[in-house]
Design a protein around this motif. Structure first.
Motif, PDB file in Angstrom:
ATOM      1  N   ASP A 333     -55.157  82.294 -23.021  1.00  0.00           N
ATOM      2  CA  ASP A 333     -54.531  81.666 -21.850  1.00  0.00           C
ATOM      3  C   ASP A 333     -53.601  82.660 -21.175  1.00  0.00           C
ATOM      4  O   ASP A 333     -52.899  83.440 -21.833  1.00  0.00           O
ATOM      5  CB  ASP A 333     -53.733  80.426 -22.257  1.00  0.00           C
ATOM      6  N   LYS A 334     -53.569  82.582 -19.870  1.00  0.00           N
ATOM      7  CA  LYS A 334     -52.693  83.476 -19.112  1.00  0.00           C
ATOM      8  C   LYS A 334     -51.243  83.033 -19.259  1.00  0.00           C
ATOM      9  O   LYS A 334     -50.930  81.844 -19.204  1.00  0.00           O
ATOM     10  CB  LYS A 334     -53.083  83.473 -17.629  1.00  0.00           C
ATOM     11  N   VAL A 335     -50.359  83.997 -19.471  1.00  0.00           N
ATOM     12  CA  VAL A 335     -48.924  83.726 -19.492  1.00  0.00           C
ATOM     13  C   VAL A 335     -48.460  83.629 -18.047  1.00  0.00           C
ATOM     14  O   VAL A 335     -48.619  84.578 -17.274  1.00  0.00           O
ATOM     15  CB  VAL A 335     -48.161  84.835 -20.244  1.00  0.00           C
ATOM     16  N   PRO A 343     -36.981  92.286 -21.223  1.00  0.00           N
ATOM     17  CA  PRO A 343     -38.076  93.024 -21.857  1.00  0.00           C
ATOM     18  C   PRO A 343     -39.290  92.143 -22.125  1.00  0.00           C
ATOM     19  O   PRO A 343     -39.166  90.988 -22.541  1.00  0.00           O
ATOM     20  CB  PRO A 343     -37.447  93.515 -23.169  1.00  0.00           C
ATOM     21  N   SER A 344     -40.463  92.684 -21.861  1.00  0.00           N
ATOM     22  CA  SER A 344     -41.699  91.955 -22.136  1.00  0.00           C
ATOM     23  C   SER A 344     -41.900  91.845 -23.644  1.00  0.00           C
ATOM     24  O   SER A 344     -41.633  92.785 -24.393  1.00  0.00           O
ATOM     25  CB  SER A 344     -42.892  92.674 -21.504  1.00  0.00           C
ATOM     26  N   GLY A 525     -34.915  98.104 -20.682  1.00  0.00           N
ATOM     27  CA  GLY A 525     -36.228  97.824 -21.243  1.00  0.00           C
ATOM     28  C   GLY A 525     -37.044  96.812 -20.478  1.00  0.00           C
ATOM     29  O   GLY A 525     -38.143  96.440 -20.918  1.00  0.00           O
ATOM     30  N   ALA A 526     -36.548  96.332 -19.324  1.00  0.00           N
ATOM     31  CA  ALA A 526     -37.286  95.335 -18.544  1.00  0.00           C
ATOM     32  C   ALA A 526     -38.408  95.995 -17.748  1.00  0.00           C
ATOM     33  O   ALA A 526     -38.351  97.195 -17.452  1.00  0.00           O
ATOM     34  CB  ALA A 526     -36.330  94.613 -17.593  1.00  0.00           C
ATOM     35  N   PRO A 527     -39.437  95.242 -17.374  1.00  0.00           N
ATOM     36  CA  PRO A 527     -40.516  95.812 -16.551  1.00  0.00           C
ATOM     37  C   PRO A 527     -40.009  96.376 -15.227  1.00  0.00           C
ATOM     38  O   PRO A 527     -40.482  97.420 -14.771  1.00  0.00           O
ATOM     39  CB  PRO A 527     -41.453  94.619 -16.327  1.00  0.00           C
ATOM     40  N   THR A 543     -46.118  92.973 -11.551  1.00  0.00           N
ATOM     41  CA  THR A 543     -47.522  92.619 -11.288  1.00  0.00           C
ATOM     42  C   THR A 543     -48.393  92.666 -12.537  1.00  0.00           C
ATOM     43  O   THR A 543     -49.595  92.394 -12.467  1.00  0.00           O
ATOM     44  CB  THR A 543     -48.111  93.555 -10.227  1.00  0.00           C
ATOM     45  N   ALA A 544     -47.817  93.004 -13.681  1.00  0.00           N
ATOM     46  CA  ALA A 544     -48.613  93.063 -14.909  1.00  0.00           C
ATOM     47  C   ALA A 544     -49.108  91.670 -15.290  1.00  0.00           C
ATOM     48  O   ALA A 544     -48.453  90.659 -15.029  1.00  0.00           O
ATOM     49  CB  ALA A 544     -47.786  93.654 -16.042  1.00  0.00           C
TER      50      ALA A 544
END
Length: 713
Positions: A333-335, A343-344, A525-527, A543-544
């Motif tokens: 499933d898409k997050v 952070p991811s 550490g964030a995108p 956009t990831a």
């Protein structure tokens, strides 16, 4: 005056972070706030609270310089340096005499919407040894406890967009625009719910009032407040009886199904209907719509169940509905939101086992209550202040909160605040708490400081991996000495030789730093990169794409649906009977114009004496012999307040509502009272929940009688 410039920003009155355009005049004053139609999440929406921000920024009642209370109760202006010197000296004196835990912190909603502040408070607590409590533990603490006892799904929860059915207990996101924990991204909420209906979503609302959200419901159950646990029990029973549960999911990931089945067995549809005061057929249709017709969706809660009696059990059982039906994202499933400024982290289709962290922390010296999220429970705060013995609180710093107005058993809370050796209020107005303070420290207001939306809630509150930096836009009043909330703790740490660690970085207190520096540490550490985000006032997207990953081969975590302490609480709830001698139940109401006590000063009704409305069904008005607009007395077993009767056909019979967060300090003359405080009706001596000391704040048994002329005078 026409605006000399328009600045893009976002609102921080609540956690919604609605995109706004600010009109700033030539003197740097905020003159108007408009919704930003180009904002990708809110698309021009703004609520009345955000639109009224200029009233707060430019209020003649605004505190703009530090104040010190005098022996006669008056206040004089002092410098920030003097205030910090004296506050630090008192903290040091108390810590040396009574121990570090005699100094405490209370932070409220307006502190939590200032992103840099709450981490600084936690840094201060770690360095100073002070204790901490907050408005969280007198609001929806049952959610935290339920997750601690049940466990959580490492794949997150289904987003609103992923649901084909959405069931909501006691929440009204079309008015309380906070979003997130009720499963609804309530940004431009009416537009979102209309879009969801258009794509075929089915909505079930469980609320004693036909609320703005219930207007869009396919099925609306109108129970007596405080019966959410009975409804959830009956739903679980019906789901298991009909075989609508996800047997494969529960077998793999949950313990306690057979015990849960035994517990809820007495809650047959007729028993639920009678106990909750709802139609049996409507109840059956709601269960079928959720569990059989809808295959992807969730059951969520707001403050309604979590502020009523037996809230621990209610929250636990409602979360169990999702477990029994397997309503969680699965591998592949898409997050919906992989995050932008935090952070991811990978997400897995497996269970994080119950931590029961509260079992491992020291218990309150008052009643042995738990600590949750590093906080002691606000329901014990008055007793922690007034009860002699080791650990007794003697100083309290309140940041962005107003416990004198919002904590139940108001007289007891106010008496306790008066008993403190030092009370410090970080507040822009002379609120009820500030009036009692020894020092009042004026903070910058939202559009005078830089900020980010709260990163720790971004996946919960926002359906896109988007964020926005807000630069300071307006100028504090001329001659003012206002500060970022967090700066008080830095100044105190300097004076007390404490080291402060902030997001893993030890702050150099010998050098000045600003809000942006702290925000940059939060975004480590964030995108998105902080410096890049600052260059784009319109905001940026991550956009990831992220998907829920398959469970680890050795995943062992399982939900625990029936721990022993939950079973004990369930048995108490199951035999609870209505309190005799009362005709109605009071449910606390939230309004568009205010969030807790913040904003109450600016409602039109608030300016009228005794104006806190007592909303009743028109049939109840007639039965009680009351007329529209008549002053009435509302009495519980604990106290009584004055209100004004207002007919409200959206309410079920037998239930009244009054607004939360209103009222002045107890003892003021009636001519000075601007709306009554429902907290005078609530006791901290009874109906406290195990572990959390959460009092019954909704579903309070009351009687309503006309206010006789002599008493009114």
């Amino acid at each position: 005056m026409s605006a000399s410039q328009q600045v893009r920003s976002f609102c921080r009155t609540c956690g919604g972070a609605c995109g706004v355009l600010l009109d700033i005049d030539d003197a740097g004053r905020l003159t108007a706030v408009h919704g930003d139609k180009d904002h990708p999440l809110t698309k021009g929406y703004i609520c009345v609270k955000g639109a009224r921000a200029p009233d707060v920024h430019n209020s003649p009642q605004r505190v703009t310089r530090p104040l010190k209370r005098q022996p006669d109760g008056s206040f004089v202006e002092i410098s920030l340096a003097q205030a910090c010197d004296e506050i630090a000296a008192k903290l040091s004196e108390i810590a040396a005499r009574d121990g570090r835990e005699a100094n405490a912190i209370y932070h409220g909603t307006q502190a939590s919407t200032n992103t840099a502040t709450v981490p600084m408070i936690r840094s201060w607590v770690a360095a100073s040894g002070s204790r901490m409590c907050s408005s969280m533990s007198i609001d929806q603490v049952a959610k935290v406890l339920a997750m601690d006892r049940l466990g959580t799904w490492a794949g997150g929860v289904l987003s609103f967009q992923q649901c084909d059915v959405w069931m909501c207990f006691g929440s009204n996101p079309l008015v309380s625009v906070m979003g997130g924990f009720n499963g609804f991204y309530s940004l431009n909420p009416t537009k979102r719910i209309k879009e969801a209906k258009a794509r075929g979503m089915k909505i079930i609302v469980i609320d004693p009032r036909r609320s703005e959200t219930a207007h869009y419901a396919d099925i609306h159950l109108q129970p007596y407040p405080g019966q959410d646990a009975a409804i959830a029990s009956g739903m679980i029973r019906r789901i298991l009886e009909q075989g609508w549960h996800d047997a494969e999911f529960t077998s793999r990931w949950a313990d306690g199904l057979d015990t849960l089945r035994e517990l809820v067995e007495p809650f047959t549809p007729d028993v639920v209907a009678q106990r909750a005061g709802i139609d049996e057929n409507d109840f059956l249709q709601a269960v079928e719509l959720f569990a059989a017709s809808g295959r992807k969706g969730g059951a969520f809660t707001g403050t309604g169940p979590d502020m009523a009696a037996h809230c621990n059990v209610a929250e636990h059982l409602i979360q169990c509905i999702n477990i029994v039906c397997g309503r969680y994202p699965r591998a592949g499933d898409k997050v919906q939101n992989p995050g932008a400024i935090s952070p991811s982290t990978p997400m897995f289709a497996q269970v994080n086992a119950p931590t029961r962290a509260f079992d491992k922390t020291p218990k309150s010296r008052i009643g042995g209550y738990a600590q949750l999220l590093g906080e002691f429970m606000t329901g014990t705060l008055p007793y922690e202040i007034t009860t002699p013995g080791p650990g007794r609180i003697r100083t309290l710093i309140c940041v962005g909160g107003n416990p004198a107005a919002v904590v139940p058993d108001q007289k007891k809370m106010v008496d306790a605040l008066r008993d403190l050796e030092m009370l410090v209020a970080v507040d822009p107005l002379m609120t009820q708490t500030a009036q009692l303070a020894h020092y009042v420290i004026p903070p910058k207001l939202q559009f005078e400081r830089s900020d980010l939306p709260r990163p720790w809630f971004e996946r919960t509150y926002f359906d896109q991996a988007y964020s926005q930096y807000a630069a300071p836009a307006s100028t504090p009043p001329p001659g003012s000495e206002v500060i970022d909330d967090w700066l008080l703790f830095v100044e105190l740490a300097k004076r007390l030789n404490f080291s402060l660690s902030y997001y893993g970085v030890e702050l150099d207190l010998t050098q000045p730093f600003d809000n942006d520096y702290l925000l940059s540490l939060i975004m480590q550490g964030a995108p998105l990169v902080f410096d890049e985000l600052k260059k784009h006032p319109e905001g940026l997207h991550n956009t990831a794409t992220q998907f829920v990953e398959a469970a680890a081969v050795d995943a062992q975590g399982r939900f625990d649906m029936t721990p022993a302490d939950v079973i004990a609480e369930f048995k108490t709830f199951a035999v609870d009977l209505p309190t005799p001698g009362f005709t109605h139940l009071l449910a606390v109401r939230r309004i568009r114009e205010a969030i807790n006590s913040h904003g109450v000063e600016y409602t039109e009704e608030r300016r009228m004496p005794h104006a806190n409305p007592v909303h009743l069904n028109p049939a109840d008005l007639l039965q009680l012999g009351l007329s529209e607009g008549q002053d009435v007395a509302v009495a519980s077993a604990h106290g009584s307040v004055i209100g004004r009767a207002v007919g409200d056909a959206s309410l079920r019979s037998g239930v009244i509502t009054m607004n939360h967060g209103w009222g002045d300090l107890p003892g003021k003359s009636k001519a000075d009272i601007k709306g009554s405080s429902v907290n005078l009706l609530i006791s901290l001596d009874s109906d406290l929940q195990p572990l959390t000391a959460m009092p019954r704040m909704s579903g309070i048994p009351v009687n309503i009688t006309p206010l006789i002329a002599a008493r009114r005078a």
